[in-house]
Design a protein around this motif. Structure first.
Motif, PDB file in Angstrom:
ATOM      1  N   PHE A  78       1.115  -1.206   0.034  1.00  0.00           N
ATOM      2  CA  PHE A  78      -0.035   0.109  -0.075  1.00  0.00           C
ATOM      3  C   PHE A  78       0.936   1.368  -0.091  1.00  0.00           C
ATOM      4  N   ASP A  79       0.833   1.885  -1.125  1.00  0.00           N
ATOM      5  CA  ASP A  79       1.999   2.840  -1.411  1.00  0.00           C
ATOM      6  C   ASP A  79       1.434   4.094  -2.091  1.00  0.00           C
ATOM      7  N   ILE A  80       1.360   5.226  -1.323  1.00  0.00           N
ATOM      8  CA  ILE A  80       0.780   6.565  -1.808  1.00  0.00           C
ATOM      9  C   ILE A  80       1.638   7.039  -2.941  1.00  0.00           C
ATOM     10  N   THR A  81       2.626   6.753  -3.185  1.00  0.00           N
ATOM     11  CA  THR A  81       3.715   7.148  -4.360  1.00  0.00           C
ATOM     12  C   THR A  81       3.373   6.451  -5.634  1.00  0.00           C
ATOM     13  N   SER A  82       2.599   5.227  -5.619  1.00  0.00           N
ATOM     14  CA  SER A  82       2.634   4.538  -6.683  1.00  0.00           C
ATOM     15  C   SER A  82       1.557   5.064  -7.593  1.00  0.00           C
ATOM     16  N   GLY A  83       0.595   6.143  -7.611  1.00  0.00           N
ATOM     17  CA  GLY A  83      -0.100   6.683  -8.570  1.00  0.00           C
ATOM     18  C   GLY A  83       0.428   7.129  -9.698  1.00  0.00           C
ATOM     19  N   ILE A  84       1.569   7.398  -9.715  1.00  0.00           N
ATOM     20  CA  ILE A  84       2.408   7.578 -10.940  1.00  0.00           C
ATOM     21  C   ILE A  84       2.485   6.691 -12.087  1.00  0.00           C
ATOM     22  N   LEU A  85       1.984   5.416 -11.897  1.00  0.00           N
ATOM     23  CA  LEU A  85       2.154   4.289 -12.533  1.00  0.00           C
ATOM     24  C   LEU A  85       0.875   4.422 -13.485  1.00  0.00           C
ATOM     25  N   ARG A  86      -0.046   5.612 -13.298  1.00  0.00           N
ATOM     26  CA  ARG A  86      -1.126   5.604 -14.206  1.00  0.00           C
ATOM     27  C   ARG A  86      -0.546   6.277 -15.575  1.00  0.00           C
ATOM     28  N   ARG A  87       0.512   6.859 -15.437  1.00  0.00           N
ATOM     29  CA  ARG A  87       1.269   7.451 -16.833  1.00  0.00           C
ATOM     30  C   ARG A  87       1.291   6.328 -17.888  1.00  0.00           C
ATOM     31  N   ALA A  88       1.615   5.116 -17.214  1.00  0.00           N
ATOM     32  CA  ALA A  88       1.754   4.118 -18.186  1.00  0.00           C
ATOM     33  C   ALA A  88       0.336   3.254 -18.466  1.00  0.00           C
ATOM     34  N   TRP A  89      -0.526   3.090 -17.458  1.00  0.00           N
ATOM     35  CA  TRP A  89      -1.538   2.433 -17.564  1.00  0.00           C
ATOM     36  C   TRP A  89      -2.867   3.228 -17.886  1.00  0.00           C
ATOM     37  N   ARG A  90      -3.036   3.410 -19.154  1.00  0.00           N
ATOM     38  CA  ARG A  90      -4.184   4.279 -19.784  1.00  0.00           C
ATOM     39  C   ARG A  90      -5.217   3.298 -20.132  1.00  0.00           C
ATOM     40  N   PHE A  91      -6.077   2.982 -19.195  1.00  0.00           N
ATOM     41  CA  PHE A  91      -7.281   1.923 -19.472  1.00  0.00           C
ATOM     42  C   PHE A  91      -8.047   2.461 -20.676  1.00  0.00           C
ATOM     43  N   GLU A  92      -8.056   3.661 -20.732  1.00  0.00           N
ATOM     44  CA  GLU A  92      -9.155   4.160 -21.923  1.00  0.00           C
ATOM     45  C   GLU A  92      -8.603   3.502 -23.183  1.00  0.00           C
ATOM     46  N   GLN A  93      -7.306   3.460 -23.231  1.00  0.00           N
ATOM     47  CA  GLN A  93      -6.657   3.106 -24.783  1.00  0.00           C
ATOM     48  C   GLN A  93      -6.778   1.570 -25.268  1.00  0.00           C
ATOM     49  N   GLY A  94      -7.187   0.765 -23.927  1.00  0.00           N
ATOM     50  CA  GLY A  94      -7.600  -0.444 -24.385  1.00  0.00           C
ATOM     51  C   GLY A  94      -6.324  -1.445 -24.602  1.00  0.00           C
ATOM     52  N   LYS A  95      -4.920  -1.019 -24.336  1.00  0.00           N
ATOM     53  CA  LYS A  95      -4.090  -2.217 -24.353  1.00  0.00           C
ATOM     54  C   LYS A  95      -3.079  -1.898 -23.365  1.00  0.00           C
ATOM     55  N   LEU A  96      -2.105  -2.924 -23.537  1.00  0.00           N
ATOM     56  CA  LEU A  96      -1.233  -2.784 -22.282  1.00  0.00           C
ATOM     57  C   LEU A  96       0.035  -1.723 -22.559  1.00  0.00           C
ATOM     58  N   PRO A  97       0.533  -1.379 -21.370  1.00  0.00           N
ATOM     59  CA  PRO A  97       1.707  -0.462 -21.419  1.00  0.00           C
ATOM     60  C   PRO A  97       2.843  -1.173 -21.941  1.00  0.00           C
ATOM     61  N   ASP A  98       4.089  -0.239 -22.369  1.00  0.00           N
ATOM     62  CA  ASP A  98       5.118  -1.088 -22.835  1.00  0.00           C
ATOM     63  C   ASP A  98       5.875  -1.150 -21.386  1.00  0.00           C
ATOM     64  N   ASP A  99       6.617  -2.325 -21.405  1.00  0.00           N
ATOM     65  CA  ASP A  99       7.017  -2.789 -20.010  1.00  0.00           C
ATOM     66  C   ASP A  99       8.181  -1.727 -19.553  1.00  0.00           C
ATOM     67  N   ALA A 100       9.243  -1.267 -20.432  1.00  0.00           N
ATOM     68  CA  ALA A 100       9.803  -0.574 -20.278  1.00  0.00           C
ATOM     69  C   ALA A 100       9.560   0.830 -19.474  1.00  0.00           C
ATOM     70  N   GLN A 101       8.460   1.288 -20.135  1.00  0.00           N
ATOM     71  CA  GLN A 101       7.825   2.542 -19.491  1.00  0.00           C
ATOM     72  C   GLN A 101       7.559   2.408 -17.962  1.00  0.00           C
ATOM     73  N   VAL A 102       6.989   1.135 -17.784  1.00  0.00           N
ATOM     74  CA  VAL A 102       6.621   0.796 -16.186  1.00  0.00           C
ATOM     75  C   VAL A 102       7.832   0.748 -15.520  1.00  0.00           C
ATOM     76  N   ARG A 103       8.761   0.015 -15.743  1.00  0.00           N
ATOM     77  CA  ARG A 103      10.024  -0.164 -15.281  1.00  0.00           C
ATOM     78  C   ARG A 103      10.817   1.393 -14.936  1.00  0.00           C
ATOM     79  N   GLY A 104      10.559   2.024 -16.090  1.00  0.00           N
ATOM     80  CA  GLY A 104      11.237   3.379 -15.746  1.00  0.00           C
ATOM     81  C   GLY A 104      10.565   4.366 -14.518  1.00  0.00           C
ATOM     82  N   LEU A 105       9.072   4.125 -14.478  1.00  0.00           N
ATOM     83  CA  LEU A 105       8.014   4.851 -13.490  1.00  0.00           C
ATOM     84  C   LEU A 105       8.472   4.342 -12.244  1.00  0.00           C
ATOM     85  N   LEU A 106       8.796   3.196 -12.131  1.00  0.00           N
ATOM     86  CA  LEU A 106       9.052   2.394 -10.688  1.00  0.00           C
ATOM     87  C   LEU A 106      10.313   3.105 -10.127  1.00  0.00           C
TER      88      LEU A 106
END
Length: 317
Positions: free
Chosen positions: A98-126
């Motif tokens: 439970f981490d209130i700094t994790s909201g930044i991950l929404r920049r990768a997870w754009r559910f309205e686009q209907g596709k999975l994010p690029d794994d490299a983008q997710v890793r970068g945000l982490l």
């Protein structure tokens, strides 16, 4: 406000706040009295929305995040310090899930686009995720790592429910319900002493209920993968993201928790989702009455067979 239930009438006030339909139900002597109390509770909900919304550039949270983006420190007021202390407790109790700094991950997870994010983008945000990367020495919050941000979305609505209920009770209300988008706090029973009936929605069958609880006290909050999601190659990816991997949890479809306070029930339901297959056992260990349904449709939890509410422990500091 009279305590004789024969003098009380039922009133319901609907409104919208924090991006969701809300309502206040209460028993009062008159419409004017009920409206006065409900207006005060609604005003406080909207005050909290204005302070902690990430959608408003003029919010306190946005001001904090502007400091976080550059790296630096900011002194916060007592109310914000209380929320940060609770977030720290949840981080510890959840083993960092439970981490209130994790909201930044929404920049990768754009559910309205209907596709999975690029794994490299997710890793970068982490690299900008992790409560342990902050320095929190009340009242000063420091961001040694530039580019981070906070999101109180997993706490503030439930906190607002508890505050609204407390304001109503302080105004003399003894029978009522605060409901902010399904996060609920009860103020005693109904005026005739009967319980309130709280339905637990099925995450896969819109309009149907898994269970209806009969409650005279406490709070109910739920978390699930149904609010925002995408389905790719037959696999559902929901909005509850593991802050360590950056990817959605995929074991539990929904969890509902009953607690003394809505903020505890809400954070506990989210932690259980994040703990995946270990979530139900964690809730059992915490002594929190709960109901869960997994992605296979299996239902379980201490409320699965009984609708009775027992006193529960809170997440302790």
């Amino acid at each position: 406000m009279a305590l004789n239930s024969n003098d009380l009438k039922y009133f319901r006030f609907a409104f919208k706040a924090m991006g969701t339909p809300c309502e206040i139900q209460l028993f009062a002597e008159s419409h004017s009295e009920a409206k006065r109390v409900s207006d005060a509770a609604m005003a406080d909900v909207r005050r909290l929305e204005a302070r902690y919304s990430r959608y408003r550039n003029d919010s306190l949270l946005s001001a904090i995040n502007r400091v976080a983006a550059e790296g630096g420190q900011v002194a916060v007021d007592d109310e914000t310090a209380g929320l940060l202390n609770y977030a720290a407790t949840c981080y510890e109790q959840s083993d960092g899930l439970f981490d209130i700094t994790s909201g930044i991950l929404r920049r990768a997870w754009r559910f309205e686009q209907g596709k999975l994010p690029d794994d490299a983008q997710v890793r970068g945000l982490l690299e900008q995720v992790g409560w342990h990367k902050l320095r929190w020495e009340p009242p000063v919050l420091e961001f040694p790592v530039a580019g981070m941000e906070l999101d109180f979305g997993g706490i503030v609505k439930e906190y607002a429910v508890d505050r609204a209920a407390a304001l109503c009770r302080d105004a003399g209300v003894r029978h009522g319900v605060i409901n902010l988008g399904g996060d609920i706090k009860l103020i005693g029973s109904r005026a005739d002493g009967s319980p309130w009936r709280v339905g637990i929605s099925h995450p896969r069958q819109k309009g149907s209920m898994i269970k209806t609880l009969a409650l005279r006290e406490g709070a109910v909050a739920s978390s699930g993968d149904y609010e925002r999601c995408i389905v790719v190659d037959g696999i559902r990816y929901g909005h509850v993201l593991n802050p360590k991997s950056g990817w959605p949890v995929r074991h539990l479809a929904a969890v509902s928790v009953v607690g003394d306070f809505c903020v505890v029930a809400g954070s506990a339901s989210t932690i259980a989702m994040l703990k995946e297959e270990n979530g139900p056992a964690w809730l059992d260990a915490m002594g929190l009455p709960h109901l869960w349904i997994d992605v296979e449709g299996n239902v379980g939890g201490s409320l699965a067979e009984s609708a009775a509410y027992s006193k529960s422990r809170s997440i302790r500091n």
